[in-house]
Design a protein around this motif. Sequence first.
Motif, PDB file in Angstrom:
ATOM      1  N   PHE A 214       0.827  -1.215   0.000  1.00 13.69           N
ATOM      2  CA  PHE A 214       0.000   0.000   0.000  1.00 13.69           C
ATOM      3  C   PHE A 214       0.856   1.257   0.000  1.00 13.69           C
ATOM      4  O   PHE A 214       0.481   2.282  -0.568  1.00 13.69           O
ATOM      5  N   ASP A 215       2.012   1.199   0.630  1.00 11.75           N
ATOM      6  CA  ASP A 215       2.898   2.364   0.644  1.00 11.75           C
ATOM      7  C   ASP A 215       3.345   2.723  -0.768  1.00 11.75           C
ATOM      8  O   ASP A 215       3.494   3.901  -1.105  1.00 11.75           O
ATOM      9  N   ASP A 216       3.544   1.705  -1.606  1.00  9.01           N
ATOM     10  CA  ASP A 216       3.892   1.966  -3.010  1.00  9.01           C
ATOM     11  C   ASP A 216       2.714   2.604  -3.745  1.00  9.01           C
ATOM     12  O   ASP A 216       2.905   3.457  -4.617  1.00  9.01           O
ATOM     13  N   VAL A 217       1.514   2.197  -3.390  1.00  7.41           N
ATOM     14  CA  VAL A 217       0.323   2.705  -4.070  1.00  7.41           C
ATOM     15  C   VAL A 217       0.098   4.179  -3.760  1.00  7.41           C
ATOM     16  O   VAL A 217      -0.236   4.972  -4.644  1.00  7.41           O
ATOM     17  N   ILE A 218       0.290   4.561  -2.505  1.00  5.24           N
ATOM     18  CA  ILE A 218       0.052   5.968  -2.143  1.00  5.24           C
ATOM     19  C   ILE A 218       1.253   6.856  -2.462  1.00  5.24           C
ATOM     20  O   ILE A 218       1.167   8.074  -2.344  1.00  5.24           O
ATOM     21  N   HIS A 219       2.366   6.239  -2.871  1.00  8.91           N
ATOM     22  CA  HIS A 219       3.512   6.967  -3.409  1.00  8.91           C
ATOM     23  C   HIS A 219       3.747   6.418  -4.822  1.00  8.91           C
ATOM     24  O   HIS A 219       4.645   5.592  -5.031  1.00  8.91           O
TER      25      HIS A 219
END
Length: 318
Positions: free
Chosen positions: A296-301
């Motif tokens: 999810f961290d990749d998705v929001i960045h």
Amino acid sequence: MRTNTEITQLLDEAQQHNLCATSTDNNQRRKFARRVACGELITPHPRMYVRPEFWENLNPTQRKRAVVQTLAILHPNVVFAAESAMCMFDVEQPYDIHPENEITVASTSHSGTHVIAKSGTIRHTVCMRNLPTVTIEGVVVTSFARTLFDCARLLPFELALPMADAAARKNFDVSLITQFPVSSVDEANKVARVVSGTDARSENGGESRARAVMENGGFMRPHLQYTFPNPNNPDFPLRVDFIWMLSDGTIIVAEYDGMAKYGATWTEVNTHVSKQYERDEYLKRCGVTTIVHFNFDDVIHPERLYQKLEAAGVPRIR
């Protein structure tokens, strides 16, 4: 501060029903305000009061629902719209759509935004000639189709698509949101994009949001939930979240790794990583060229996700 039975009872009753405590009595409001001043209570919305420990245990959707339900008691004729209506529906929704200091209501006469100077609370009003409504737990909200339509035209694609996918998983016909009038070409395009992008095969909001971010980045649309035979258990084939099968024979798989997959302890994490390695090796033996793991961290960045997809060779079509 000295215990006040009257205030304690109001807080207990509200908390029992997942509401905020409130009062129209000026004397009670002063008592509430004194407890806010000394840190015993917080005010998530003007003239609403909750214990901090109660509020901290609610997620953003539950917090918005508590505020909306309390407002509905104070103002029973108000019709809630967009994200303020969505919180009342049993549909998976991004937490991002529920800032604590914003409320959206519907009106048949006007639209606009009003900021309450003292609290900074923002009240959006959405104008609609026809006002389709339903009542949920005593709260009057716009119909689900109208609510999803407003979310599709007002919110970013990566926040609207997860709700459309979630609705489709519940067998809602998302194309119904095209029945409502738009006020601009941009709104029409945003609604059409959500409708055309909806896919009930997306298993959760994280996967839906990732797919929207991929599309925002111009990447080729993946196939979803593709299955490979499972030699260990033929009745349960191995499914991958995203797959691209390119004309040159390249097969790229991307897997969304939500934290729930990893577990809460180091033992659980190590077990997951070991199983993931075995799974990846098997997929490669099935002909998969490259496997991308993201979270999810990749998705929001998004740039992080874009870098992983580019490195794997996922084509950009625009």
